[in-house]
Design a protein around this motif. Structure first.
Motif, PDB file in Angstrom:
ATOM      1  N   VAL A  49     -31.715  29.565  -6.880  1.00  0.00           N
ATOM      2  CA  VAL A  49     -30.652  30.861  -6.683  1.00  0.00           C
ATOM      3  C   VAL A  49     -30.488  31.058  -5.029  1.00  0.00           C
ATOM      4  N   LEU A  50     -31.522  31.017  -4.438  1.00  0.00           N
ATOM      5  CA  LEU A  50     -31.471  31.239  -3.065  1.00  0.00           C
ATOM      6  C   LEU A  50     -30.225  29.927  -1.951  1.00  0.00           C
ATOM      7  N   ALA A  51     -29.968  28.947  -2.645  1.00  0.00           N
ATOM      8  CA  ALA A  51     -29.104  28.112  -2.144  1.00  0.00           C
ATOM      9  C   ALA A  51     -28.059  28.672  -2.649  1.00  0.00           C
ATOM     10  N   TRP A  52     -27.481  29.507  -3.468  1.00  0.00           N
ATOM     11  CA  TRP A  52     -26.369  30.273  -3.932  1.00  0.00           C
ATOM     12  C   TRP A  52     -26.000  31.490  -3.053  1.00  0.00           C
ATOM     13  N   ARG A  53     -27.453  31.963  -2.286  1.00  0.00           N
ATOM     14  CA  ARG A  53     -26.967  33.478  -2.010  1.00  0.00           C
ATOM     15  C   ARG A  53     -26.572  32.065  -0.653  1.00  0.00           C
ATOM     16  N   ILE A  54     -27.421  31.330  -0.113  1.00  0.00           N
ATOM     17  CA  ILE A  54     -27.096  30.734   1.844  1.00  0.00           C
ATOM     18  C   ILE A  54     -25.230  31.167   1.762  1.00  0.00           C
ATOM     19  N   GLN A  55     -25.249  30.181   0.427  1.00  0.00           N
ATOM     20  CA  GLN A  55     -24.039  29.758   0.025  1.00  0.00           C
ATOM     21  C   GLN A  55     -23.163  30.423   0.221  1.00  0.00           C
ATOM     22  N   ALA A  56     -23.062  31.980  -0.931  1.00  0.00           N
ATOM     23  CA  ALA A  56     -22.293  33.234  -0.620  1.00  0.00           C
ATOM     24  C   ALA A  56     -22.227  33.963   0.606  1.00  0.00           C
ATOM     25  N   GLU A  57     -23.440  34.062   1.760  1.00  0.00           N
ATOM     26  CA  GLU A  57     -23.085  34.262   2.764  1.00  0.00           C
ATOM     27  C   GLU A  57     -22.295  33.349   3.382  1.00  0.00           C
ATOM     28  N   VAL A  58     -21.810  32.628   3.534  1.00  0.00           N
ATOM     29  CA  VAL A  58     -21.031  31.270   3.944  1.00  0.00           C
ATOM     30  C   VAL A  58     -19.528  31.797   3.351  1.00  0.00           C
ATOM     31  N   PHE A  59     -19.029  31.870   2.283  1.00  0.00           N
ATOM     32  CA  PHE A  59     -18.513  31.247   1.862  1.00  0.00           C
ATOM     33  C   PHE A  59     -17.985  32.566   1.252  1.00  0.00           C
ATOM     34  N   GLY A  61     -18.853  35.677  -2.189  1.00  0.00           N
ATOM     35  CA  GLY A  61     -20.161  35.529  -3.431  1.00  0.00           C
ATOM     36  C   GLY A  61     -18.860  35.734  -4.194  1.00  0.00           C
ATOM     37  N   LEU A  62     -18.806  36.077  -5.517  1.00  0.00           N
ATOM     38  CA  LEU A  62     -18.361  36.366  -6.210  1.00  0.00           C
ATOM     39  C   LEU A  62     -17.243  37.829  -6.076  1.00  0.00           C
ATOM     40  N   ASP A  63     -16.155  37.653  -6.550  1.00  0.00           N
ATOM     41  CA  ASP A  63     -14.829  38.163  -6.126  1.00  0.00           C
ATOM     42  C   ASP A  63     -15.203  39.768  -7.290  1.00  0.00           C
ATOM     43  N   VAL A  64     -14.852  40.405  -7.407  1.00  0.00           N
ATOM     44  CA  VAL A  64     -15.243  41.832  -8.046  1.00  0.00           C
ATOM     45  C   VAL A  64     -14.235  41.585  -9.743  1.00  0.00           C
ATOM     46  N   GLU A  65     -13.417  40.964  -9.881  1.00  0.00           N
ATOM     47  CA  GLU A  65     -13.153  40.435 -11.158  1.00  0.00           C
ATOM     48  C   GLU A  65     -13.589  39.923 -11.379  1.00  0.00           C
ATOM     49  N   THR A  66     -14.024  38.664 -10.925  1.00  0.00           N
ATOM     50  CA  THR A  66     -15.805  37.127 -11.282  1.00  0.00           C
ATOM     51  C   THR A  66     -16.719  38.442 -12.240  1.00  0.00           C
ATOM     52  N   ARG A  67     -16.926  38.178 -11.258  1.00  0.00           N
ATOM     53  CA  ARG A  67     -17.999  40.235 -11.716  1.00  0.00           C
ATOM     54  C   ARG A  67     -17.962  40.433 -12.196  1.00  0.00           C
ATOM     55  N   ARG A  68     -16.895  41.232 -12.807  1.00  0.00           N
ATOM     56  CA  ARG A  68     -16.476  41.971 -13.974  1.00  0.00           C
ATOM     57  C   ARG A  68     -16.819  41.265 -14.736  1.00  0.00           C
TER      58      ARG A  68
END
Length: 141
Positions: A49-59, A61-68
Motif C-alpha cells: 500500500v505504501l509503495a502504491w501511495r508513493i507511486q500515486a504521489e508521482v504519477f 492515483g486512480l482517476d474518478v471513473e476508475t474509482r467509481r
C-alpha cells in the motif's frame, strides 16, 4: 534528465527503502504519508500500500471513473457461487481454496454445508463465511 524521470527515480528509491522496514517503521511511514495506520499486522500488505501511495504521489492515483467503477463492483454471492467456482482466501500466509459443488463446498477434500464452517475451520473463530471470503456486497467497498 527530465523532472518526471527524476521524480520516478526518487519514488523508486523510496519504495525500495520500504523493503528494509519492519512493522513499526512501516507504521511510522504510514503516519507520515497517510495518517493513522490501520491495525493490520501484515508487513507485506503495508509495504504494498505504501509503495502504491508513493507511486500515486508521482504519477497520479486512480482517476474518478476508475474509482467509481471499483466502488460499484459487487459480487452477488448466489450468482457467483455456481458449481465449479473456486474461492480463494489468504489467511496467515497460506492460500485456502474452496470449490463450490452442487452438493456443498469442498475444502481440503471434505464437504461442508457452509462457507462459515470452512472459515471457522481455517481461523478457529466464528466468522460469517461470505464475509470471510469477501463475497458480501458491503465488504467490496
Amino acid at each position: 534528465m527530465s523532472p518526471q524521470t527524476e521524480a520516478a527515480q526518487v519514488a523508486t528509491a523510496q519504495a525500495r527503502c520500504l523493503e528494509d522496514m519492519d512493522l513499526e517503521a512501516l507504521r511510522a511511514e504510514w503516519r507520515r504519508r497517510i495518517g493513522p495506520p490501520p491495525p493490520v499486522r501484515s508487513v507485506d500488505l503495508m509495504r504494498r500500500v505504501l509503495a502504491w501511495r508513493i507511486q500515486a504521489e508521482v504519477f497520479g492515483g486512480l482517476d474518478v471513473e476508475t474509482r467509481r467503477a471499483l466502488r460499484s463492483t459487487r459480487i452477488a454471492p448466489k450468482a457467483a457461487l455456481q458449481p465449479g467456482t473456486r474461492i480463494t482466501r489468504e489467511w496467515q500466509g497460506r492460500a485456502h481454496v474452496v470449490e463450490v459443488q452442487a452438493d456443498g463446498f469442498w475444502y481440503e477434500s471434505q464437504r461442508h454445508n457452509s462457507l462459515s464452517a470452512i472459515a471457522r475451520q481455517i481461523t478457529g473463530a466464528r466468522w460469517n463465511g461470505p464475509r470471510f471470503f469477501g463475497l458480501r456486497a458491503e465488504d467490496a467497498t
